[in-house]
Design an enzyme around this catalytic site. Structure first.
Site, short mmCIF file in Angstrom:
data_model
loop_
_atom_site.label_atom_id
_atom_site.label_comp_id
_atom_site.label_asym_id
_atom_site.label_seq_id
_atom_site.Cartn_x
_atom_site.Cartn_y
_atom_site.Cartn_z
N HIS A 1 0.77 -1.16 0.03
CA HIS A 1 -0.17 -0.04 0.17
C HIS A 1 0.73 1.33 0.07
O HIS A 1 0.57 2.15 0.81
CB HIS A 1 -0.94 -0.11 1.15
CG HIS A 1 -1.94 -1.11 1.04
ND1 HIS A 1 -2.49 -1.48 0.00
CD2 HIS A 1 -2.58 -1.78 2.36
CE1 HIS A 1 -3.31 -2.45 0.20
NE2 HIS A 1 -3.48 -2.64 1.55
N HIS B 1 -10.03 1.31 0.60
CA HIS B 1 -9.81 0.36 1.78
C HIS B 1 -10.85 0.19 2.69
O HIS B 1 -10.59 0.14 3.86
CB HIS B 1 -8.53 0.13 2.32
CG HIS B 1 -7.90 -0.75 2.45
ND1 HIS B 1 -8.40 -2.01 3.49
CD2 HIS B 1 -6.72 -1.65 2.13
CE1 HIS B 1 -7.73 -2.93 3.48
NE2 HIS B 1 -6.66 -3.04 2.91
N GLU C 1 -11.31 -4.28 -2.62
CA GLU C 1 -10.64 -3.44 -2.99
C GLU C 1 -10.30 -3.56 -4.76
O GLU C 1 -9.53 -4.45 -5.06
CB GLU C 1 -9.29 -3.42 -2.47
CG GLU C 1 -9.41 -3.48 -1.03
CD GLU C 1 -8.04 -4.19 -0.31
OE1 GLU C 1 -7.01 -3.60 -0.48
OE2 GLU C 1 -8.39 -5.05 0.46
#
Length: 375
Positions: A131, A202, A339
């Site tokens: 991420h 998210h 996601e």
């Protein structure tokens, strides 16, 4: 003296009432989200539609903090995990509700090569970059502009070399709450140097509205294939059929019905579901790619995207150490994340959909979370 004290107390009470702020439908106070991080002000932005659906967003990490939707009995329920104040978001590492970037999901060993140049990124997850690194977009303050009661525009400039990524890149997140109870999210980005970008939201969804176990939630994913992972959660490069495996969600299946079947090595490797599915929708935003439903509340979440993949993460690493909104403890598998994105580690797998963005091009990604009720 006694009369003076009573008078003073009355004045204080009146002053207190005069300054009391009205909480949001979900019980949040804007003042609890107003501070300064790295010289930039944070706040809470409230979107409401004609049906009194409410979505609260903070510009710290571009995070969706709460989503209030009606259940089958008309009771409004908050269906995402999060915190009551900005301080918790700052001090407790989490991805709750975040607008992830510069690259969502994992990049193998924090390295990739672009145009013959190798770039090194932080290794913040089992030796990989996850991420965007430990200072990814979820920990940065977006510039926010509420352009209407149902629309929010977030902008973040990531500088060349930030977390090891090349290029000054201007990223925008447009969030719109429509009158058919959908959160419409569009991502845009432009760069001055060849780079990679892969953004997503998210949010941790729990459609029961009480952050209980997700095992009874019904999940459908329109995908015949998925991308397996090794014991470090890194994609192997294979694309494998879901047929005859616990990865088959082509028909509605309870999330918990097979999640602990660790004899199936992929569930052991992922500690449950933490995998990317190869969507049959092939970038068609008009086609539903996934559905999550709570039999308890009747709340249904349909997901649409123009991306090729969706990462389903079932909250495997929540462990009861974190208390969220209203002091609720978030135990393991208290949610499901959906996601929409490019496949994990695409920069190191050239046969997969590209995440490369070059000067003069514009990155676009589109995701819709649409809520309804099955009575």
């Amino acid at each position: 003296m006694k009369r003076f004290s009573m008078w003073a107390l009355s004045v204080l009470l009146l002053a207190s009432c005069a300054t009391d702020e009205k909480p949001t439908e979900s019980g949040l106070l804007k003042s609890n989200f107003q501070t300064e991080v790295n010289g930039k002000k944070t706040d809470l932005f409230v979107l409401r539609n004609a049906n009194n659906m409410e979505v609260c967003v903070t510009n710290f990490g571009g995070r969706i903090v709460s989503v209030m939707v009606p259940d089958k009995d008309g009771v409004m329920r908050d269906v995402v995990l999060g915190f009551d104040s900005i301080q918790d978001y700052i001090t407790i590492p989490s991805d709750f509700g975040a607008s992830i970037g510069r690259y969502a999901n994992r990049i193998n060993q924090g390295r990739f090569t672009l145009d013959g140049v190798e770039y090194t990124l932080p290794q913040n997850n089992y030796g990989h970059c996850l991420h965007g690194g430990p200072k990814g977009f979820q920990y940065q303050v977006y510039d926010a502009k509420q352009v209407g009661p149902q629309e929010l525009e977030l902008t973040y400039l990531a500088k060349d070399g930030e977390e090891g990524f090349p290029g000054n890149i201007t990223c925008k997140v447009f969030m719109s709450l429509t009158d058919d109870n959908a959160i419409d999210i569009r991502y845009e980005a432009e760069t001055d140097k060849p780079t990679i970008v892969n953004m997503t939201n998210h949010s941790y969804f729990n459609l029961d509205g009480d952050a209980g176990n997700n095992s009874e939630h019904l999940l459908t994913v329109d995908a015949d294939y998925y991308t397996p992972v090794d014991s470090t959660f890194m994609t192997t490069g294979e694309i494998v059929s879901v047929e005859g495996t616990p990865m088959d969600f082509r028909t509605a299946t309870p999330v918990g019905s097979r999640i602990n079947d660790y004899e199936f090595v992929q569930l052991k490797n992922g500690n449950g579901y933490d995998h990317n599915w190869v969507l049959n929708t092939k970038g068609d935003i008009t086609q539903k790619c996934a559905t999550l439903e709570s039999p308890k509340t009747g709340i249904v979440l349909d997901v649409y995207t123009d991306e090729p993949g969706i990462q389903v993460y079932a909250g495997n690493f929540l462990d009861g150490t974190v208390k969220g909104k209203k002091g609720i403890v978030y135990n393991q598998r208290a949610s499901v994340c959906l996601e929409t994105q490019k496949y994990p580690d695409t920069p190191n797998k050239p046969e997969w959909p590209s995440a490369v963005l070059r000067p003069g091009e514009k990155y676009n990604s589109h995701c819709i979370f649409k809520f309804s009720v099955d009575k």
